[in-house]
Design a protein around this motif. Structure first.
Motif, PDB file in Angstrom:
ATOM      1  N   UNK A  68       0.860  -1.182   0.000  1.00 29.85           N
ATOM      2  CA  UNK A  68       0.000   0.000   0.000  1.00 29.85           C
ATOM      3  C   UNK A  68       0.896   1.230   0.000  1.00 29.85           C
ATOM      4  N   UNK A  69       0.795   2.037  -1.047  1.00 25.55           N
ATOM      5  CA  UNK A  69       1.642   3.214  -1.153  1.00 25.55           C
ATOM      6  C   UNK A  69       2.893   2.940  -1.969  1.00 25.55           C
ATOM      7  N   UNK A  70       3.926   3.737  -1.746  1.00 23.58           N
ATOM      8  CA  UNK A  70       5.136   3.682  -2.582  1.00 23.58           C
ATOM      9  C   UNK A  70       6.184   2.749  -1.997  1.00 23.58           C
ATOM     10  N   UNK A  71       5.827   1.488  -1.829  1.00 29.58           N
ATOM     11  CA  UNK A  71       6.783   0.524  -1.313  1.00 29.58           C
ATOM     12  C   UNK A  71       6.422   0.051   0.076  1.00 29.58           C
ATOM     13  N   UNK A  72       7.290  -0.790   0.626  1.00 24.52           N
ATOM     14  CA  UNK A  72       7.074  -1.286   1.982  1.00 24.52           C
ATOM     15  C   UNK A  72       7.122  -0.131   2.988  1.00 24.52           C
ATOM     16  N   UNK A  73       6.599  -0.370   4.161  1.00 25.47           N
ATOM     17  CA  UNK A  73       6.585   0.670   5.188  1.00 25.47           C
ATOM     18  C   UNK A  73       7.951   1.253   5.502  1.00 25.47           C
ATOM     19  N   UNK A  74       9.008   0.424   5.653  1.00 25.07           N
ATOM     20  CA  UNK A  74      10.334   0.984   5.947  1.00 25.07           C
ATOM     21  C   UNK A  74      10.834   1.929   4.861  1.00 25.07           C
ATOM     22  N   UNK A  75      10.583   1.574   3.616  1.00 28.29           N
ATOM     23  CA  UNK A  75      11.050   2.423   2.514  1.00 28.29           C
ATOM     24  C   UNK A  75      10.370   3.787   2.555  1.00 28.29           C
ATOM     25  N   UNK A  76       9.082   3.785   2.828  1.00 32.24           N
ATOM     26  CA  UNK A  76       8.364   5.052   2.916  1.00 32.24           C
ATOM     27  C   UNK A  76       8.845   5.866   4.117  1.00 32.24           C
ATOM     28  N   UNK A  77       9.223   5.173   5.199  1.00 34.69           N
ATOM     29  CA  UNK A  77       9.613   5.867   6.429  1.00 34.69           C
ATOM     30  C   UNK A  77      10.959   6.570   6.306  1.00 34.69           C
ATOM     31  N   UNK A  78      11.906   5.990   5.560  1.00 34.26           N
ATOM     32  CA  UNK A  78      13.261   6.551   5.559  1.00 34.26           C
ATOM     33  C   UNK A  78      13.507   7.551   4.431  1.00 34.26           C
ATOM     34  N   UNK A  79      12.691   7.523   3.389  1.00 33.35           N
ATOM     35  CA  UNK A  79      12.984   8.400   2.247  1.00 33.35           C
ATOM     36  C   UNK A  79      13.040   9.865   2.648  1.00 33.35           C
ATOM     37  N   UNK A  80      12.141  10.292   3.505  1.00 35.77           N
ATOM     38  CA  UNK A  80      12.092  11.711   3.859  1.00 35.77           C
ATOM     39  C   UNK A  80      13.337  12.170   4.608  1.00 35.77           C
ATOM     40  N   UNK A  81      14.107  11.220   5.150  1.00 35.38           N
ATOM     41  CA  UNK A  81      15.316  11.574   5.899  1.00 35.38           C
ATOM     42  C   UNK A  81      16.515  11.823   4.997  1.00 35.38           C
ATOM     43  N   UNK A  82      16.419  11.419   3.745  1.00 32.01           N
ATOM     44  CA  UNK A  82      17.603  11.370   2.887  1.00 32.01           C
ATOM     45  C   UNK A  82      17.737  12.541   1.937  1.00 32.01           C
ATOM     46  N   UNK A  83      16.804  13.477   1.946  1.00 31.09           N
ATOM     47  CA  UNK A  83      16.926  14.628   1.070  1.00 31.09           C
ATOM     48  C   UNK A  83      17.016  14.214  -0.383  1.00 31.09           C
ATOM     49  N   UNK A  84      18.028  14.712  -1.082  1.00 34.65           N
ATOM     50  CA  UNK A  84      18.191  14.401  -2.499  1.00 34.65           C
ATOM     51  C   UNK A  84      18.626  12.959  -2.742  1.00 34.65           C
ATOM     52  N   UNK A 135       7.801  -4.323  11.850  1.00 41.11           N
ATOM     53  CA  UNK A 135       6.675  -5.181  11.529  1.00 41.11           C
ATOM     54  C   UNK A 135       7.143  -6.598  11.232  1.00 41.11           C
ATOM     55  N   UNK A 136       6.208  -7.455  10.870  1.00 37.59           N
ATOM     56  CA  UNK A 136       6.519  -8.832  10.472  1.00 37.59           C
ATOM     57  C   UNK A 136       5.679  -9.176   9.251  1.00 37.59           C
ATOM     58  N   UNK A 137       6.256  -9.962   8.340  1.00 34.57           N
ATOM     59  CA  UNK A 137       5.454 -10.420   7.217  1.00 34.57           C
ATOM     60  C   UNK A 137       4.719 -11.704   7.601  1.00 34.57           C
ATOM     61  N   UNK A 138       3.995 -12.278   6.676  1.00 38.97           N
ATOM     62  CA  UNK A 138       3.162 -13.438   6.996  1.00 38.97           C
ATOM     63  C   UNK A 138       3.983 -14.674   7.339  1.00 38.97           C
ATOM     64  N   UNK A 139       5.284 -14.648   7.070  1.00 38.20           N
ATOM     65  CA  UNK A 139       6.171 -15.759   7.424  1.00 38.20           C
ATOM     66  C   UNK A 139       6.974 -15.465   8.692  1.00 38.20           C
ATOM     67  N   UNK A 140       6.689 -14.345   9.325  1.00 41.78           N
ATOM     68  CA  UNK A 140       7.372 -14.002  10.573  1.00 41.78           C
ATOM     69  C   UNK A 140       8.688 -13.287  10.403  1.00 41.78           C
ATOM     70  N   UNK A 141       9.047 -12.917   9.174  1.00 43.92           N
ATOM     71  CA  UNK A 141      10.302 -12.202   8.954  1.00 43.92           C
ATOM     72  C   UNK A 141      10.124 -10.723   9.297  1.00 43.92           C
ATOM     73  N   UNK A 142      11.136 -10.111   9.913  1.00 44.49           N
ATOM     74  CA  UNK A 142      11.020  -8.698  10.296  1.00 44.49           C
ATOM     75  C   UNK A 142      10.981  -7.793   9.070  1.00 44.49           C
ATOM     76  N   UNK A 143      10.233  -6.710   9.179  1.00 42.64           N
ATOM     77  CA  UNK A 143      10.165  -5.707   8.113  1.00 42.64           C
ATOM     78  C   UNK A 143      10.589  -4.375   8.719  1.00 42.64           C
ATOM     79  N   UNK A 144      11.856  -4.026   8.552  1.00 42.49           N
ATOM     80  CA  UNK A 144      12.378  -2.766   9.088  1.00 42.49           C
ATOM     81  C   UNK A 144      13.726  -2.483   8.453  1.00 42.49           C
TER      82      UNK A 144
END
Length: 570
Positions: free
Chosen positions: A61-77, A229-238
């Motif tokens: 949902x949105x522009x990629x996984x949650x971690x990707x959306x969370x860190x982009x704003x920190x990276x500027x250009x 977070x965790x995916x449906x197989x229990x792998x971490x998403x971060x």
């Protein structure tokens, strides 16, 4: 002994930066063909940070996984470096068009797969397969992103991309190398040729991941999102980076201390490549008959034999140098450091030393090309002669401790130590004029790390100042007087230490000489009396660590009279 690794994908498979606890902080670089090779030996890694997505949602949902959306704003250009990874089913697709079709069907809004992301799929599947088949490794493998790691090291988005139109950008590579060196990695490792099958930028990204791994193991990892977070197989998403226990940058106006962390950060960037990153030896729990968990920071391996090189370079690189050059008063180490830095910068240096200075230190000053003027019984006499010379010639005076530039330069040692050992509880630091402990204490101010000074019993200028609530003059009589023999620490050092130094431990001369002997016998380190003082506090019981206390001991000077050392160890 355990080991950690930073990993990045490369043309030949994976480039791995390995740091073994016994490797004196110098990472080893190699290329492996499959990610699972990291776990095939008899001693698997304690922790791995890898620049590759881990944890695959069934729907995006949105522009990629949650971690990707969370860190982009920190990276500027640099935010475009964070690719959008599609759903698990899309990643499993073998063909690009198939992957795009599945991605569109499993995303909101519908979104195809970029070619850059698709080329990562085989490597993503390697990690995913390993962690699904062997869940035991899930708590040891962490996803990171090098641009986020570099952003954390700098405290702000990077200024330069590492590539421009697909070609290496020298300015971007230089910026990243400087940050890695400032983060505590040896310059020779950062500037090494990459191993066969990996490009230079892949190697730097693996080293950045290694920095993250070190901080995660030290308890200072920071995930996006938090908690992961965790995916449906229990792998971490971060996506993980690290969080210093203080802000990366602190304006001087935010503190009444004369030297701030931002000044030390600036000094670290300034002297990167000029001062060595010195190693740490972990001795472990119960070492040396103590209850603590002990390590030694070997600043005795610094250029010119002591930490003074840091402050010398920060002065020379911060201030305009007149035609008359630079001048300093020194018991020996500061003079040698200024002479070395001046030679490296092509600057004339005139050094004033007292008569108590060992011949080895005077010879070192002259060997580095400076003029050494010997006179006066104690350090203060040499300082008076230096002041007269500066007044007459207009030379730039580089004070060994009573200067902000010097303290900030010495503070880079604290910063480096903190990055190398983020789990320290206490550090023991020898005190002469107080520039070193002022810088280290300024770096650790406000953190959990306790800074303890160590002075010879016959040369206790800082302890006397803290007791008197202001600088006072003391008599000096110690085997370490040539380097730890200041009569008065002065107002600047007092102001830097009054609220940041926990206390000062006093050691007798006998403990200092015994420390020299032990350092030689046990570690083959030839250390001068002042450089061995902190170690002397530990072995004599002047400082007794609590059970399990992570104690770092600074060994800070190697300009020793070898004949005297031979007599001590005989």
């Amino acid at each position: 002994m355990g080991w950690i690794a930073g990993v990045d994908g490369c043309k030949a498979g994976w480039v791995v930066a390995v740091l073994d606890d016994a490797a004196l902080a110098r990472p080893q670089l190699r290329v492996i063909s499959h990610f699972s090779e990291l776990f095939e030996g008899s001693e698997p890694p304690d922790l791995v940070a890898v620049d590759m997505p881990i944890g695959l949602p069934d729907r995006i949902v949105g522009s990629g996984r949650g971690p990707e959306q969370a860190v982009r704003s920190l990276l500027g250009e640099r935010q475009s470096s964070v690719f959008s990874i599609p759903s698990r089913l899309a990643v499993q697709a073998a063909e690009y068009l198939e992957a795009c079709g599945v991605a569109v069907a499993t995303s909101e809004p519908p979104r195809k797969v970029s070619k850059q992301s698709f080329f990562l799929f085989p490597k993503i599947r390697q990690i995913d397969g390993l962690l699904r088949e062997q869940p035991v490794w899930r708590e040891r493998v962490y996803e990171t992103h090098p641009e986020l790691a570099f952003r954390t090291m700098r405290g702000a988005p990077l200024l330069n991309p590492k590539k421009v139109k697909g070609a290496i950008n020298p300015e971007g590579m230089a910026e990243r190398r400087a940050l890695l060196i400032a983060a505590g990695l040896p310059a020779e490792s950062v500037h090494a040729w990459p191993p066969r099958g990996a490009a230079a930028d892949d190697m730097l990204d693996a080293l950045a991941a290694l920095i993250v791994a070190r901080h995660i193991r030290g308890g200072r990892g920071k995930p996006f999102p938090d908690p992961p977070g965790r995916d449906s197989h229990g792998l971490p998403i971060a996506i993980w980076t690290f969080a210093p226990d203080r802000p990366a940058y602190q304006d001087r106006a935010m503190s009444d201390r004369p030297v701030s962390r931002s000044m030390i950060e600036a000094a670290a960037a300034r002297i990167a490549g000029h001062a060595r990153v010195t190693p740490v030896i972990r001795l472990g729990k119960g070492a040396l008959g103590t209850a603590g968990d002990i390590s030694l920071k070997l600043e005795c391996l610094q250029h010119a034999g002591s930490f003074k090189t840091r402050g010398a370079f920060n002065n020379l690189l911060s201030l305009p140098v007149p035609a008359a050059g630079v001048s300093a008063a020194s018991g020996g180490n500061h003079g040698a450091a200024v002479a070395y830095a001046a030679r490296e910068r092509g600057v004339k240096a005139t050094i004033f030393v007292p008569e108590i200075s060992p011949a080895a230190k005077i010879e070192a000053i002259r060997r580095f090309g400076a003029e050494a003027v010997v006179g006066g019984a104690q350090y203060d006499d040499a300082q008076a002669a230096c002041d007269r010379f500066v007044a007459e010639t207009g030379a730039l005076k580089i004070h060994p401790f009573a200067a902000v530039e010097t303290i900030a330069g010495q503070g880079t040692l604290g910063r480096e130590w903190d990055l190398q050992e983020p789990d320290l509880d206490t550090v023991l630091v020898a005190v002469g004029g107080g520039g070193l402990i002022s810088g280290i204490a300024s770096w650790f101010a406000g953190s959990k790390v306790k800074v303890v000074g160590v002075e010879p019993a016959g040369s206790r200028a800082l302890q006397a100042a803290l007791e008197a609530k202001g600088p006072v003059a003391v008599d000096v009589a110690s085997v370490a007087a040539d380097s730890l023999g200041a009569r008065n620490v002065g107002q600047l050092v007092y102001d830097a230490c009054k609220d940041t130094v926990d206390h000062v431990a006093l050691v007798p001369d006998a403990a200092i000489t015994e420390a020299q002997a032990r350092l030689w016998r046990d570690f083959r380190l030839a250390v001068e009396p002042g450089g061995a003082a902190a170690f002397g506090a530990l072995i004599s019981g002047a400082y007794k660590p609590a059970a399990g206390e992570r104690l770092g001991v600074l060994v800070c000077g190697a300009n020793v009279d070898l004949a005297k050392l031979q007599a001590i160890v005989a």
